[in-house]
Design a protein around this motif. Sequence first.
Motif, PDB file in Angstrom:
ATOM      1  N   ARG A 171       0.842  -1.193   0.000  1.00  0.00           N
ATOM      2  CA  ARG A 171       0.000   0.000   0.000  1.00  0.00           C
ATOM      3  C   ARG A 171       0.879   1.244   0.000  1.00  0.00           C
ATOM      4  N   GLN A 196       0.870   5.739  -0.164  1.00  0.00           N
ATOM      5  CA  GLN A 196       0.132   6.975   0.044  1.00  0.00           C
ATOM      6  C   GLN A 196       0.814   8.069  -0.763  1.00  0.00           C
ATOM      7  N   TYR A 254       5.471   8.902  -3.239  1.00  0.00           N
ATOM      8  CA  TYR A 254       4.648   8.042  -2.389  1.00  0.00           C
ATOM      9  C   TYR A 254       5.418   7.636  -1.149  1.00  0.00           C
ATOM     10  N   HIS A 255       4.719   7.500  -0.038  1.00  0.00           N
ATOM     11  CA  HIS A 255       5.261   6.839   1.137  1.00  0.00           C
ATOM     12  C   HIS A 255       4.685   5.430   1.156  1.00  0.00           C
ATOM     13  N   ILE A 259       3.157   2.443   3.021  1.00  0.00           N
ATOM     14  CA  ILE A 259       2.429   2.200   4.264  1.00  0.00           C
ATOM     15  C   ILE A 259       2.841   0.819   4.757  1.00  0.00           C
ATOM     16  N   LYS A 260       3.578   0.791   5.848  1.00  0.00           N
ATOM     17  CA  LYS A 260       4.101  -0.487   6.365  1.00  0.00           C
ATOM     18  C   LYS A 260       3.098  -1.069   7.343  1.00  0.00           C
TER      19      LYS A 260
END
Length: 172
Positions: free
Chosen positions: A149, A151, A167-168, A170-171
């Motif tokens: 995922r 963000q 984008y980061h 999502i861990k």
Amino acid sequence: MEVSLIVATSADGFIAQDPSVPSTAWTSKEDAAWFAQKTKEIGICIMGKNTFETIGRPLPGRLTVVLSREKTLSAPVEKNLLETFAGEPETLLTNLAERGYGAAAICGGASVYTQFMQKGLIDRLFITVEPIVFGDGVRLFNQPFDNMRLQLVATHPLSAQTVVLEYHVIKP
């Protein structure tokens, strides 16, 4: 250590039409300038041997680490500019952190991107989207993995035609 994946893609999501053609043959001068600035800011570029061979030299102003089981490269290994590494990605990142580095840029190719992403080592993705369509070619990742995922945190317009999507990851 913060790890960023940096890549240029065609509008249809390929990192190359053919593995032998360097991205500099089809990416914009704006992307080249952005890549140079961002990787100098980060300080380390990690790439596979094939990607390095398309460049053919260490990148000035930053450490280039080439992932390769072979120690022989087209350019001589230069202290503080060019190193080779043959171990696991986690070991490399630990080694770099122990040497005082706080960030690294993963700069290609598909096998290297896949290795780092599969192991959950990527924190950010910077994806330059160029106005070209290949229809087929080299995918960003060359193996499937569990859904990752993302963000979207920013868009960076480089020109009227080219944009970087940030984008980061999502861990879980």
